[in-house]
Design an enzyme around this catalytic site. Structure first.
Site, PDB file in Angstrom:
ATOM      1  NE  ARG A 120      -2.390  -1.246   3.662  1.00 52.78           N
ATOM      2  CZ  ARG A 120      -1.998  -0.447   4.625  1.00 52.78           C
ATOM      3  NH1 ARG A 120      -2.113   0.879   4.488  1.00 52.78           N
ATOM      4  NH2 ARG A 120      -1.493  -0.936   5.749  1.00 52.78           N
ATOM      5  NE  ARG A 194      22.368 -23.104   0.214  1.00 54.11           N
ATOM      6  CZ  ARG A 194      22.258 -22.331   1.287  1.00 54.11           C
ATOM      7  NH1 ARG A 194      21.824 -22.832   2.429  1.00 54.11           N
ATOM      8  NH2 ARG A 194      22.564 -21.045   1.226  1.00 54.11           N
ATOM      9  CG  ASP A 307      23.762 -18.173   0.106  1.00 53.24           C
ATOM     10  OD1 ASP A 307      23.113 -17.946   1.134  1.00 53.24           O
ATOM     11  OD2 ASP A 307      23.266 -18.154  -1.027  1.00 53.24           O
ATOM     12  CG  ASN A 496      21.501 -12.038   9.692  1.00 52.51           C
ATOM     13  OD1 ASN A 496      21.491 -11.702   8.522  1.00 52.51           O
ATOM     14  ND2 ASN A 496      20.556 -12.791  10.225  1.00 52.51           N
TER      15      ASN A 496
END
Length: 606
Positions: A120, A194, A307, A496
Site C-alpha cells: 500500500r 537451497r 552465501d 547475520n
C-alpha cells in the site's frame, strides 16, 4: 506505469540525508557522530512530478501517502473527497502501524501485516523498518522469512519482483523492459534450490529476495524503486510442491546441465544490457550451482554470492571482533585453528574468507590451509576423498588425519579455537565437542550460523552452559540474552549477513566498481569489526547492535569504495554533482536513501 523520467515519492533526492556526521576515516567510524538515531534534514524535500492523479495515486504504493497528503496536495492531485479529511504526519502513521504490530503475537501474521503495508505505501513501510530495524528485521528476514517461503503459494496475493521461467527462454532480453524502472541498482536473484536450511522451495523462494531487498532499502540506503527481486524459475524437484495446487512456479522438474547454465547466461546478459550499472547478488543457490556460477561471472560482471562471500565476510568480522573482545590484535587470526561443520557453499565460502585473512596476517597459503578442519555429513574431509570433493573442498582436505573423523575426535586431536556451524542441522555441534574444546581453550569461539532458528547447530544457552560461561557466541538467527548460573547475563551476537551485504551493494553501486573481488569483502569485514563499541563488547557481543545497522552499512560501503579506487576498478568518484572536495564518507552519506514524504504535483490534465 511510471515513466522513466518520474521519480517515486519513496525516493530521497540526491544530496539529502537524515544522517549528520563529520568526515572521519574508516578506522574512526565507530566513534562517529552516528548514534543510530535520525536527525532532521536541513534541506527541504524536492517536489516530485507524476502523470497520475486521483485513485491511480492512492493505488500506487510508490506514490501513496495515505492520509498524509496535505490539503493543497489533495487539490493538486484530485484527491479531495477520496480520503478522510484529517491529515496525518508520517510519524503518526508509523506509531499506528507499530501499535497494531505489537498487538499481534504471531510473527507470521505480523509479517502479513507488513506485506500489506508494503503493497500500500512503500515510503511508510521502509520508514518503520529504518526506525525499528532491531524489532522488525526478524519479521521480514530470518527467522520468519523461512516460514513465509514455505507458505508463499497459500498466502500469495500480489506479485512483487520478476520471474524468469524456463518457459520464457529466448525472451529475457525483452522481458526486462516490462520492469517499470530504468534506474535499477541492485538485483537479488535466487533459483530457490537451497532456501535457508529448508531445501528446494522453487519459485516460493521469492520471499528471500523480497526480504533481502527490503533490508537494502532500510539498512543499506538504496531507494526501493532501485532494487529488483528475481526468481529464476528452473522448476523444482520438491514433489510436495509439484503436487501443491497453490504452487506458483513451473510445474516441472529442475533444468540441469547445459540447459540450466544457458538460462542463467541469458538472464545475466539481459539484466546487464538493460541496467549496465546494476549489482547482482546471488542468493540461496545449491552448492553444486553456486560455486561454478560465481567462478564464471565474478570477473565478468558486478556480482557476488551472498552465501559464499557475504557469509564469509560476516564471519570474518565476527572472528576479528572476538579477537578484539579478548584484547588480541587482528594479526592473531593467523594462529587460530578452525573447525567448520558443514562443507557446502556457505561453509567453504567462510573457510576461504578466513584463509584469505590469515594470509593477510602473514601466513603462506599452505600454512593457512593447515589451520582448517572441514566436516560434512560423513565427518572430516580428507584427501582420501579426492574423487568426490570439489576443487574448493580439496584445498582444505586433510592429509594428516583419517577421513570421516567425528567432530568430537577432531576437537580432541586438533584443539580448535573456533567452531563454525553451517550444516543446517540441529545438534551437529555436540555437548561433548564443546566440553572438550573448553578444556583446551580459554575462550572458545562458537558460531552456529544456520537459519532458521530450528536449524541452528547449537543454542547459545547450550554453548554457555557447556563451556562454563566462557564461550564467545555468535548465531545466524537472533536469540535472547542468556542468564548464567552466576547471575551474569551474556548477549549472543547475531552473526547475520545483513551486516555486510547492504553495504557491499551500496558501495559497489555508488562507485560503479567493475567487479567485486574477494579483497573487497575482506576490507568490508575489517571495517565492520571496528564498529562494535566497548559497551557492546562488555556484554559479550562481537557485532554491533542491529539498531546501528545503517552505520554498519555506511562503514562497509566506504571500505568498498576506498578499496575499489585503490585497485583502479571504480568508474565513479566523489565530488560529482557540484560537491567538490567531498570525502568518501560524505559521498556515501549523501547517496544514502532515507524514506520521507516529498511534495507531489501532477502533470495530468483533465
Amino acid at each position: 506505469p511510471v515513466c522513466c523520467a518520474v521519480l517515486p515519492v519513496a525516493m530521497l533526492a540526491a544530496g539529502r540525508s537524515r544522517w549528520l556526521r563529520r568526515s572521519l576515516s574508516v578506522r574512526a567510524v565507530a566513534e562517529d557522530v552516528w548514534s543510530g538515531t535520525q536527525c532532521a534534514s536541513k534541506n527541504r524535500a524536492k517536489t516530485l512530478r507524476t502523470k497520475q492523479k486521483g485513485m491511480d495515486i492512492l493505488n500506487d504504493p510508490l506514490w501513496n501517502k495515505g492520509m498524509a497528503f496535505s490539503v493543497s496536495e489533495r487539490d493538486r492531485l484530485h484527491l479531495r473527497g477520496l480520503l478522510p479529511p484529517r491529515v496525518k504526519s508520517i510519524e503518526v502513521q508509523q506509531e499506528r502501524i507499530m501499535r497494531l504490530l505489537r498487538a499481534e503475537p504471531d510473527p507470521i501474521k505480523k509479517n502479513l501485516q507488513l506485506q500489506d503495508l508494503h503493497s500500500r505505501n512503500e515510503t511508510l513501510y521502509h520508514r518503520i523498518l529504518v526506525e525499528h530495524t532491531e524489532e522488525l528485521a526478524p519479521l521480514i528476514y530470518t527467522p520468519t522469512v523461512g516460514h513465509v517461503c514455505q507458505q508463499f503459494g497459500a498466502q500469495f496475493s500480489r506479485s512483487r519482483g520478476m520471474y524468469f521461467s524456463s518457459d520464457d527462454r529466448g525472451e529475457f532480453s525483452t522481458m526486462v523492459f516490462n520492469w517499470p524502472h530504468d534506474d535499477v541498482h541492485v538485483i537479488c536473484v535466487t533459483d530457490g534450490s537451497r532456501i535457508l536450511g529448508l531445501g528446494d522451495l522453487g519459485a516460493h523462494g521469492m520471499g528471500i529476495p523480497i526480504g533481502k531487498l527490503a533490508l537494502y532499502a532500510a539498512a543499506g540506503g538504496i531507494a526501493p524503486h532501485r532494487v529488483m527481486p528475481v526468481v529464476l524459475d528452473v522448476g523444482t524437484n520438491n514433489q510436495a510442491l509439484l503436487d501443491d495446487p497453490d504452487y506458483v512456479g513451473v510445474r516441472e522438474r529442475r533444468l540441469e546441465g547445459a540447459e540450466y547454465y544457458d538460462m542463467v547466461d541469458e538472464f545475466m546478459e539481459a539484466v546487464f544490457e538493460r541496467w549496465p550499472q546494476v549489482v547482482v547478488q546471488f542468493e540461496d543457490f545449491e552448492t553444486s550451482k553456486a560455486i561454478p556460477l560465481l567462478a564464471k561471472y565474478r570477473h565478468r560482471y558486478r556480482c557476488f554470492n551472498d552465501d559464499i562471500q557475504g557469509t564469509g565476510a560476516t564471519v570474518l568480522a565476527g572472528v576479528l571482533g572476538a579477537l578484539r573482545l579478548q584484547r588480541r590484535p587482528p594479526e592473531d587470526i593467523r594462529s587460530l585453528r578452525v573447525a567448520v561443520v558443514g562443507a557446502g557453499s556457505a561453509g567453504i565460502g567462510v573457510a576461504q574468507a578466513l584463509h584469505m585473512a590469515m594470509q593477510q596476517a602473514g601466513l603462506s597459503a599452505k600454512a593457512a590451509y593447515s589451520n582448517f578442519y572441514i566436516l560434512d555429513q560423513d565427518g572430516l574431509q580428507s584427501k582420501a576423498r579426492f574423487s568426490s570433493l570439489t576443487e574448493e573442498q580439496m584445498a582444505f582436505a586433510r592429509a594428516d588425519l583419517p577421513d570421516g573423523m567425528a567432530l568430537e575426535e577432531v576437537v580432541e586431536q586438533a584443539k580448535p579455537h573456533l567452531v563454525l556451524g553451517l550444516s543446517g542441522k540441529r545438534g551437529t555441534i555436540s555437548e561433548a565437542a564443546i566440553r572438550k574444546m573448553a578444556a583446551a581453550v580459554e575462550r572458545p569461539i562458537v558460531m552456529p550460523l544456520s537459519n532458521p532458528t530450528s536449524s541452528c547447530e547449537i543454542t547459545p544457552e547450550e554453548a554457555y552452559e557447556w563451556s562454563d560461561g566462557r564461550a564467545i557466541v555468535a548465531t545466524g538467527s537472533p536469540f535472547e540474552p542468556v542468564a548464567l548460573a552466576d547471575g551474569s547475563i551474556k548477549t549472543p551476537s547475531q552473526c547475520n549477513n545483513m551486516y555486510i551485504f547492504p553495504g557491499i551493494g551500496l558501495g559497489a553501486s555508488i562507485c560503479q566498481s567493475e567487479t567485486i573481488p574477494d579483497s573487497m569483502l575482506y576490507e568490508s569485514a575489517v571495517a565492520l569489526s571496528r564498529v562494535t563499541d566497548e559497551e557492546e563488547m562488555a556484554r559479550g557481543s562481537v557485532f554491533p547492535s542491529i539498531s546501528k545497522i545503517r552505520q554498519c552499512s555506511h562503514a562497509v560501503a566506504v571500505a568498498c569504495i576506498r578499496h575499489a579506487h585503490d585497485l583502479g576498478i571504480a568508474k565513479a568518484s566523489p565530488g560529482c554533482d557540484h560537491n567538490r572536495g567531498e570525502t568518501y564518507e560524505q559521498w556515501v552519506t549523501r547517496k544514502m536513501y532515507y524514506p520521507e514524504y516529498a511534495p507531489i504535483y501532477t502533470s495530468h490534465t483533465r
